[in-house]
Scaffold this active site. Sequence first.
Site, PDB file in Angstrom:
ATOM      1  N   ASP A 214       0.792  -1.214  -0.087  1.00 52.97           N
ATOM      2  CA  ASP A 214      -0.021   0.022  -0.090  1.00 52.97           C
ATOM      3  C   ASP A 214       0.979   1.342   0.149  1.00 52.97           C
ATOM      4  O   ASP A 214       1.686   1.350   0.963  1.00 52.97           O
ATOM      5  CB  ASP A 214      -0.928  -0.009   1.291  1.00 52.97           C
ATOM      6  CG  ASP A 214      -2.070   0.957   1.231  1.00 52.97           C
ATOM      7  OD1 ASP A 214      -2.131   1.695   0.354  1.00 52.97           O
ATOM      8  OD2 ASP A 214      -3.006   0.700   1.923  1.00 52.97           O
TER       9      ASP A 214
ATOM     10  N   CYS B 281      -6.158   4.089  -4.060  1.00 49.95           N
ATOM     11  CA  CYS B 281      -6.320   2.715  -3.519  1.00 49.95           C
ATOM     12  C   CYS B 281      -7.585   2.046  -4.062  1.00 49.95           C
ATOM     13  O   CYS B 281      -7.246   0.725  -4.749  1.00 49.95           O
ATOM     14  CB  CYS B 281      -6.540   2.893  -1.980  1.00 49.95           C
ATOM     15  SG  CYS B 281      -5.073   3.577  -1.075  1.00 49.95           S
TER      16      CYS B 281
ATOM     17  N   HIS C 184     -11.161  -2.261   1.417  1.00 48.27           N
ATOM     18  CA  HIS C 184     -11.293  -1.126   0.817  1.00 48.27           C
ATOM     19  C   HIS C 184     -12.146  -1.044  -0.321  1.00 48.27           C
ATOM     20  O   HIS C 184     -11.720  -0.204  -1.346  1.00 48.27           O
ATOM     21  CB  HIS C 184      -9.925  -0.235   0.679  1.00 48.27           C
ATOM     22  CG  HIS C 184     -10.062   1.075   0.653  1.00 48.27           C
ATOM     23  ND1 HIS C 184      -9.006   1.881   0.274  1.00 48.27           N
ATOM     24  CD2 HIS C 184     -11.078   2.097   0.810  1.00 48.27           C
ATOM     25  CE1 HIS C 184      -9.362   3.206   0.297  1.00 48.27           C
ATOM     26  NE2 HIS C 184     -10.764   3.354   0.724  1.00 48.27           N
TER      27      HIS C 184
ATOM     28  N   HIS D 289       1.295   2.431   4.213  1.00 47.97           N
ATOM     29  CA  HIS D 289       0.366   3.706   4.061  1.00 47.97           C
ATOM     30  C   HIS D 289       0.376   4.365   5.268  1.00 47.97           C
ATOM     31  O   HIS D 289       0.870   3.972   6.421  1.00 47.97           O
ATOM     32  CB  HIS D 289      -1.319   3.047   3.885  1.00 47.97           C
ATOM     33  CG  HIS D 289      -2.242   4.352   3.705  1.00 47.97           C
ATOM     34  ND1 HIS D 289      -2.738   5.140   4.262  1.00 47.97           N
ATOM     35  CD2 HIS D 289      -2.925   4.332   2.448  1.00 47.97           C
ATOM     36  CE1 HIS D 289      -3.573   5.857   3.870  1.00 47.97           C
ATOM     37  NE2 HIS D 289      -3.881   5.448   2.615  1.00 47.97           N
TER      38      HIS D 289
END
Length: 559
Positions: free
Chosen positions: A54, A92, A148, A239
Amino acid sequence: MFGALAGFSVASLLTFGYLSWDWLEPGLQHPGAGDPLTGNSNPPKPHIIFILADDQGFHDVGYHGSEIHTPTLDRLAAQGVKLENYYIQPICSPSRSQLITGRYQIHTGLQHSIIRAGQPNCIPLTNVTLPQKLQEAGYSTHMIGKWHLGFYKKECLPTRKGFDTFFGSLTGSGDYYTHDICDGPKTCGYDLHKDENVAWEYRAHSYSTFLYTQKAVEILASHDRREPLFLYIAFQAVHTPLQVPHKYLGRYMSIDNIGRRRYAAMVTCLDEAVNNLTKALKAYGYYDNSVIIYSSDNGGQPLAGGSNWPLRGRKGTYWEGGIRGVGFVHSPLIKNKGSVSRGLMHITDWYPTLVTLAEGELEEDLDLDGYDVWETISEGKPSPRTDILHNIDPLYTRVKTRSPRDGFGIWDTAIQAAIRVKDWKLLTGNPGFSDWIPPQTFPNFAGKWWNLERILWPKGKSVWLFNITADPYERVDLSQKYPEVVKRLLLRLVQYNKTAVPVKYPPKDPRSNPKLNGGAWVPWENGDGEENNIIKSIADKSPCNVCNTKLRFKKPVWG
């Protein structure tokens, strides 16, 4: 690093605030451990391990010249196939949706931004997902990490979209230890789930990179390796918030920028996690018949320690720094090991590639935008892909002033769009922040920039054209020199736009507030009108005590 916490139980480690890697040394027999892989003349289907990082920047891996220590990623990539013309999406949810559905954003209604925690939105329920196709092909499917892709109703959950099991977070980001996340003032909650239940038992400060690796190893230890496995591990790292166990910082104390220092330590911790996953694959007998895929989900964010140097732009933009991915495939099954692939590839390609590799079926009515690129990866054959629609986002802020002539009367160039056709890349509208940012150019606290290569274009400019093959750093705009190429690519945008579905970007639903749902982020809408019962039985034991807006509004977190 083994042995420092040896003898402690997982529960003890959680109490001390983090997990170590000690539990990774396998010593128990598991189903199929001593048995031959095949019971007939047909070769076994390969185990597929997909690792998604990420916010890892293009520069932030050792083999791209980074100062960050990534020996595992470097070794696996060197022994496999490095994907050096590989594209992802700039943020994302779009990358994850295109991986799972094999379709461009314009075909799922997710053209704009991300799916936010409080939005009643998710990937289309009618789309057949990659894990569902792998289930049809006889695979056991497991997901660990960041989803997500929406969760406002139960039908959106990973376990309803093709995964046999799920352990991870449903939202986009949160605290690595407490697993709390805020989506606005007084809208905070816990976000760690096991299948369709809230995993309250892991709230006692368990660092997510360790925890997700532990869960992956548990699956490898318990699964019968004679049966094909699809393991999708979507790490939270790297992230924001920038949190990492202190012991990883020592190597990087020479980096003055504290954000870059913490970010580098997080990448090294992630690299160590991949190393331990690889060890487990070998120890439990999966490795020789496995395909390991590693991919970033979007470009790095320089304000949070990432670097895409020498590419232009950053996360959230359609410059190469936002969409050129870190990617490689490592497998004993690859024919052309130790090679670099420069064939054009996109994250949508994994769907048809992996389903075909799994001997599954791809029906025409799936309307996939991806291509089967296994022969390109394994044998070095030319890629079947010649173009990529990076996106068309009609809701993104439009260019305020422009010349109508820029679109030749066939395309509104105020609209944010980007497309790649062979060597050419066209951008229209506002592509986003466009500087070239060397590593560590940002100071400890955002607000002052220096040593940036900045470029200012005329007010109202809305078209850029680059020969990406010759100019991968996007330094020479050719839109004025080759208007016929601009027109040809604009026509391609028009053709794609005719197939687009309406954008789905609903406002936040106040019913999503964790305060109303036992203190956790859970589905809040039930089509049958029944009360949400996912956490009903334990909500009274887990009040929401996490309404701390710094999780969302004071990022990046340096402490």
